[in-house]
Design a protein around this motif. Structure first.
Motif, PDB file in Angstrom:
ATOM      1  N   TRP A 149       0.951  -1.181  -0.196  1.00 52.55           N
ATOM      2  CA  TRP A 149       0.030   0.007   0.038  1.00 52.55           C
ATOM      3  C   TRP A 149       0.731   1.217   0.171  1.00 52.55           C
ATOM      4  N   PHE A 150       0.382   2.312  -0.543  1.00 55.28           N
ATOM      5  CA  PHE A 150       1.269   3.606  -0.752  1.00 55.28           C
ATOM      6  C   PHE A 150       1.444   4.172   0.604  1.00 55.28           C
ATOM      7  N   ARG A 151       0.686   3.774   1.729  1.00 55.76           N
ATOM      8  CA  ARG A 151       1.026   4.318   3.015  1.00 55.76           C
ATOM      9  C   ARG A 151       2.182   3.931   3.619  1.00 55.76           C
ATOM     10  N   ILE A 152       2.653   2.732   3.162  1.00 55.37           N
ATOM     11  CA  ILE A 152       4.127   1.925   3.794  1.00 55.37           C
ATOM     12  C   ILE A 152       5.259   2.953   2.820  1.00 55.37           C
ATOM     13  N   PHE A 153       4.966   3.291   2.088  1.00 56.80           N
ATOM     14  CA  PHE A 153       6.372   4.212   1.337  1.00 56.80           C
ATOM     15  C   PHE A 153       6.151   5.713   1.550  1.00 56.80           C
ATOM     16  N   ARG A 154       5.123   6.345   1.868  1.00 61.93           N
ATOM     17  CA  ARG A 154       4.623   7.776   1.684  1.00 61.93           C
ATOM     18  C   ARG A 154       5.726   8.581   2.432  1.00 61.93           C
ATOM     19  N   SER A 155       6.310   8.285   3.860  1.00 60.37           N
ATOM     20  CA  SER A 155       6.797   9.091   4.635  1.00 60.37           C
ATOM     21  C   SER A 155       8.214   9.143   4.036  1.00 60.37           C
ATOM     22  N   ASP A 156       8.982   7.858   3.948  1.00 62.35           N
ATOM     23  CA  ASP A 156      10.257   7.879   3.486  1.00 62.35           C
ATOM     24  C   ASP A 156      10.265   8.487   1.828  1.00 62.35           C
ATOM     25  N   LEU A 157       9.363   8.187   1.119  1.00 57.50           N
ATOM     26  CA  LEU A 157       9.422   8.978  -0.114  1.00 57.50           C
ATOM     27  C   LEU A 157       9.327  10.503  -0.060  1.00 57.50           C
ATOM     28  N   LEU A 158       8.609  11.021   0.698  1.00 55.61           N
ATOM     29  CA  LEU A 158       8.519  12.232   0.678  1.00 55.61           C
ATOM     30  C   LEU A 158       9.831  12.981   1.437  1.00 55.61           C
ATOM     31  N   ARG A 159      10.572  12.265   2.373  1.00 52.70           N
ATOM     32  CA  ARG A 159      11.589  12.697   3.006  1.00 52.70           C
ATOM     33  C   ARG A 159      12.593  12.687   1.891  1.00 52.70           C
ATOM     34  N   LEU A 160      12.681  11.491   1.014  1.00 51.22           N
ATOM     35  CA  LEU A 160      13.749  11.600  -0.198  1.00 51.22           C
ATOM     36  C   LEU A 160      13.449  12.386  -1.098  1.00 51.22           C
ATOM     37  N   VAL A 161      12.657  12.696  -1.317  1.00 46.04           N
ATOM     38  CA  VAL A 161      12.135  13.779  -2.558  1.00 46.04           C
ATOM     39  C   VAL A 161      12.682  15.344  -1.802  1.00 46.04           C
ATOM     40  N   ALA A 162      12.487  15.468  -0.644  1.00 49.00           N
ATOM     41  CA  ALA A 162      12.756  16.720  -0.034  1.00 49.00           C
ATOM     42  C   ALA A 162      14.146  16.732  -0.164  1.00 49.00           C
ATOM     43  N   HIS A 163      14.967  15.886   0.200  1.00 41.68           N
ATOM     44  CA  HIS A 163      16.497  15.750   0.101  1.00 41.68           C
ATOM     45  C   HIS A 163      16.877  16.078  -1.345  1.00 41.68           C
ATOM     46  N   MET A 164      16.334  15.530  -2.271  1.00 42.87           N
ATOM     47  CA  MET A 164      16.386  15.809  -3.827  1.00 42.87           C
ATOM     48  C   MET A 164      16.416  16.921  -4.287  1.00 42.87           C
ATOM     49  N   ASP A 165      15.452  17.717  -3.739  1.00 39.43           N
ATOM     50  CA  ASP A 165      14.979  19.204  -4.096  1.00 39.43           C
ATOM     51  C   ASP A 165      16.060  20.195  -3.492  1.00 39.43           C
ATOM     52  N   ARG A 166      16.905  19.868  -2.222  1.00 40.30           N
ATOM     53  CA  ARG A 166      17.654  20.698  -1.742  1.00 40.30           C
ATOM     54  C   ARG A 166      19.097  20.621  -2.591  1.00 40.30           C
ATOM     55  N   ASN A 167      19.188  19.312  -3.509  1.00 42.25           N
ATOM     56  CA  ASN A 167      20.192  19.312  -4.297  1.00 42.25           C
ATOM     57  C   ASN A 167      19.832  19.897  -6.056  1.00 42.25           C
ATOM     58  N   ASP A 168      18.603  20.482  -5.908  1.00 38.28           N
ATOM     59  CA  ASP A 168      18.252  20.682  -7.259  1.00 38.28           C
ATOM     60  C   ASP A 168      17.195  21.818  -7.481  1.00 38.28           C
ATOM     61  N   ALA A 169      17.931  23.215  -7.862  1.00 37.42           N
ATOM     62  CA  ALA A 169      16.979  24.100  -7.641  1.00 37.42           C
ATOM     63  C   ALA A 169      15.723  24.223  -8.350  1.00 37.42           C
ATOM     64  N   ALA A 170      15.939  23.487  -9.739  1.00 37.75           N
ATOM     65  CA  ALA A 170      14.514  23.300 -10.310  1.00 37.75           C
ATOM     66  C   ALA A 170      13.364  22.355  -9.702  1.00 37.75           C
ATOM     67  N   LYS A 171      14.122  21.710  -8.694  1.00 34.01           N
ATOM     68  CA  LYS A 171      12.843  20.811  -8.092  1.00 34.01           C
ATOM     69  C   LYS A 171      12.154  20.026  -9.046  1.00 34.01           C
ATOM     70  N   SER A 172      13.151  19.309  -9.923  1.00 35.67           N
ATOM     71  CA  SER A 172      12.463  18.581 -11.048  1.00 35.67           C
ATOM     72  C   SER A 172      12.086  17.154 -10.405  1.00 35.67           C
ATOM     73  N   ALA A 173      12.664  16.647  -9.388  1.00 40.83           N
ATOM     74  CA  ALA A 173      12.256  15.494  -8.687  1.00 40.83           C
ATOM     75  C   ALA A 173      10.774  15.558  -8.132  1.00 40.83           C
ATOM     76  N   SER A 174      10.346  16.660  -7.403  1.00 42.66           N
ATOM     77  CA  SER A 174       9.321  16.809  -6.910  1.00 42.66           C
ATOM     78  C   SER A 174       8.015  16.878  -7.877  1.00 42.66           C
ATOM     79  N   ALA A 175       8.423  17.769  -8.955  1.00 38.62           N
ATOM     80  CA  ALA A 175       7.463  17.777 -10.125  1.00 38.62           C
ATOM     81  C   ALA A 175       7.198  16.539 -10.624  1.00 38.62           C
ATOM     82  N   SER A 176       8.253  15.657 -11.103  1.00 43.92           N
ATOM     83  CA  SER A 176       8.193  14.312 -11.839  1.00 43.92           C
ATOM     84  C   SER A 176       7.391  13.537 -10.933  1.00 43.92           C
ATOM     85  N   LEU A 177       7.585  13.427  -9.331  1.00 47.21           N
ATOM     86  CA  LEU A 177       6.809  12.615  -8.513  1.00 47.21           C
ATOM     87  C   LEU A 177       5.622  12.881  -8.371  1.00 47.21           C
TER      88      LEU A 177
END
Length: 669
Positions: free
Chosen positions: A130-158
């Protein structure tokens, strides 16, 4: 992979059988007419049926009294389970599963639903994605990615992938593929020096992929599930098949009776021909002798037909010879032949003298066996080495004595293919097979068919075949053996026989093989059996518990007079430590106490330690109440002895049984 447990629900007369155990080799279903035995077999076949079995039909197969729930949409066929099977997995099966989810003891569970959908899973399955078992880790990971990408492309694509997902979205199939692709595409945005986020990334990727790997493994496991082949007495191969008539009925889907033509259809399927092909070959006339090429094609056609008929004849004859065991000198059947004669396909039998007659002139039992093998080989489709046989009333047309012989035939079949069969006949249930019997009954239409693993029933008619089987066997053997040990009941018989066999297989001294064990049903009836047997000048000893009933029987003047004190053997004389009111179970206290805990959840180890002189059956009854059964305990012990040796008994148990068996042998020497 072996079927060890099953359950049938929502099928014709069956509301819910409850879960019932299935034996490795042979399981016998007994019960009165209209109890639902055939329905149980038909439903079980759905777990992995032959390819041409008609699909389930809610109108025909759902319990009729409940059908309005289907018609009104209150119940959806996709949610209705019809049959469930539990399979144990061997080492090769477990290799199919991911290493993280294949512990020993994993079970594979298969269920068929009323809409014909099939579902399966392993008891060691990973958490459903179920998506609920991935949600928190996935949101933390994409937040980390956004800090390394000014365009925040990871957030948009996710967001484009999971925008409409909720906690109950199953991350499988295309959803899992999309998320996996996103993770792969954005790996560069994870700081490789950040161990925490790299670990989070790796764990997320593994979790997303795991279900797909597991699901594919379960699909491969289902391919290893045995095929279920049902054979009924009404599936008969006819001795003369008119090919043109059969071809027309098949082509027009206008069979007079599906059952009537079923055996014949299977025969053609086994031969590799359709009815039309064989019919057309029977109509072909020889071409002009001058056309050499046409003559060659004509001859090849006929030879191909004859060679396939011959190959099938040889195969069937070989299998039948191995199983049937014809009576000495009577030439029951030497060879089976399939012969194409114009528009007729004939099944003929050649005896040891060389005389050929049509199949229907042979015994009903032999006709049944020929028909069975035709259906078996045809429906197994090359998988008969991995098939479970479901036999509905086998051998019903045989004479009673021949049925007893035919019981061995079924055992030979079951040695290669686990077999579940129904019967009303006491001659198809051996006295040593009571532990593989399941009682089927339907005492209330509102409740429906029930299957009992233990030999219990609310309907006396359900147990009649067992009572008759035991009575007949006892009557046959009662005066046939010079030395006889009378015990109080069936469970005493099982304990003595099973322990003796375990001693013998371990190189220790067991019961003399010339001694017959005779259960008398109660202690009070021991004197009657002793009187009858001693009146025929047979040697008799009695094994009695040391409880009140045993004391009363042992003190009967007639019993003492008939046997003498030395041949009245009491269980309390062989227990260590002493149990004054000992029953036979107390001779196996160290084994039965943990066995009752593991099998029935009744743990009396503390009570037994605190009160070592109290019989263990009293302790088990006091703690387990109605859930405790002496019969079930004895049956569990029989199963235990199959996988253990005498050395697995405690020293006190071995010593006690060594003395007891020696005392019995001495009393009847």
């Amino acid at each position: 992979m072996k079927l060890f447990k099953a359950r049938v629900q929502n099928y014709r007369s069956v509301r819910d059988t409850g879960e019932f155990a299935v034996e490795d080799v042979k399981t016998i279903l007994i019960g009165p007419n209209e109890a639902g035995k055939t329905a149980v077999l038909q439903a079980l076949q759905r777990l992995k049926p032959p390819s041409d079995l008609k699909p389930l039909n809610a109108l025909r197969d759902y319990p009729r009294a409940l059908y309005n729930d289907i018609a009104t949409g209150k119940v959806k066929p996709s949610n209705v389970v019809v049959a469930t099977g539990w399979f144990s997995l061997d080492a090769d099966d477990l290799k199919e599963l991911p290493p993280s989810h294949n512990p020993a003891g994993t079970e594979f569970v298969v269920s068929r639903h009323l809409d014909n959908s099939l579902r399966y899973h392993c008891t060691s399955a990973p958490e459903y994605p179920w998506f609920r078992i991935f949600r928190s880790d996935l949101l933390r990971l994409v937040a980390h990615m956004d800090r390394n990408d000014a365009a925040k492309s990871a957030s948009a694509s996710l967001s484009a992938i999971i925008g409409d997902w909720n906690d109950s979205t199953a991350v499988t199939g295309k959803f899992a593929t999309g998320l996996t692709s996103w993770l792969d595409a954005n790996i560069a945005l994870v700081d490789e020096d950040n161990e925490k986020e790299m670990s989070r990334y790796d764990e997320l990727l593994a979790k997303v992929k795991l279900w797909g790997v597991y699901d594919a493994a379960c699909g491969r496991l289902y391919q290893r599930v045995p095929k279920f082949i049902l054979f009924s007495n009404i599936f008969r191969v006819r001795p003369n098949i008119h090919l043109e008539h059969l071809a027309i009925r098949l082509e027009n889907n206008a069979l007079d009776d599906d059952h009537y033509d079923y055996g014949n259809s299977c025969l053609l399927k086994l031969l590799g021909f359709t009815a039309r092909q064989l019919s057309d070959l029977g109509k072909v006339t020889a071409p002009d002798a001058g056309d050499q090429a046409a003559m060659e094609r004509f001859r090849d056609q006929l030879d191909n037909r004859n060679y396939q008929l011959n190959a099938a004849s040889v195969r069937l004859s070989r299998e039948i010879k191995e199983i049937w065991n014809p009576d000495e000198g009577k030439g029951e059947a030497s060879k089976l032949r399939l012969v194409a004669d114009g528009q007729y396909l004939k099944v003929v039998v050649e005896d040891s003298v060389g005389v050929e007659v049509e199949l229907d002139q042979r015994s009903e039992g032999f006709q049944w066996l020929v028909s069975f093998f035709v259906v078996f080989f045809s429906e197994a489709e090359g998988e008969h080495a991995n098939s479970i046989l479901l036999l509905d009333e086998p051998g019903v047309s045989l004479h009673a004595i021949k049925q007893r012989d035919f019981r061995n035939t079924i055992s030979k079949l079951a040695a290669k293919n686990p077999t579940i069969y129904t019967t009303h006949s006491p001659f198809l249930v051996g006295p040593d097979e009571l532990d593989i019997v399941r009682v089927v009954e339907m005492t209330d239409r509102e409740v429906g068919t029930k299957v009992h693993t233990s030999i219990t029933s609310n309907d006396p008619a359900a147990l009649l075949p067992l009572q008759e089987a035991l009575g007949y066997d006892l009557a046959q053997s009662l005066f046939a053996t010079q030395r006889n040990l009378i015990c109080e009941g069936l469970t005493d018989y099982w304990y003595v026989d099973a322990t003796s066999q375990m001693f013998i297989s371990g190189g220790l001294t067991g019961l003399n093989d010339k001694i017959a064990i005779v259960p008398s049903s109660t202690a009070s009836k021991v004197v009657y059996f002793a009187t009858i047997l001693t009146a025929h000048n047979l040697k008799v000893a009695a094994l009695l518990d040391s409880d009140n009933a045993g004391d009363q029987a042992a003190k009967q003047e007639l019993l003492v007079h008939r046997l003498g004190a030395k041949r009245i053997i009491r269980t309390a004389d062989f227990t260590d430590p002493a149990v004054p009111k000992a029953e036979i179970e107390d001779l196996l206290k160290d084994t039965l106490i943990p066995l009752a805990a593991s099998e029935f959840g009744i743990d009396v180890s503390t009570e037994a330690a605190a009160s070592p002189t109290t019989p263990i059956t009293d302790l088990l009854l006091a703690k387990g109440g109605s859930s405790f059964s002496k019969y079930k305990l004895a049956k569990a012990y029989i199963r235990w002895t199959r996988d253990h040796k005498a050395v697995d008994l405690s020293p006190a148990e071995r010593a006690g049984w060594t003395k007891l068996l020696a005392a019995i042998n001495s009393a009847l020497k």
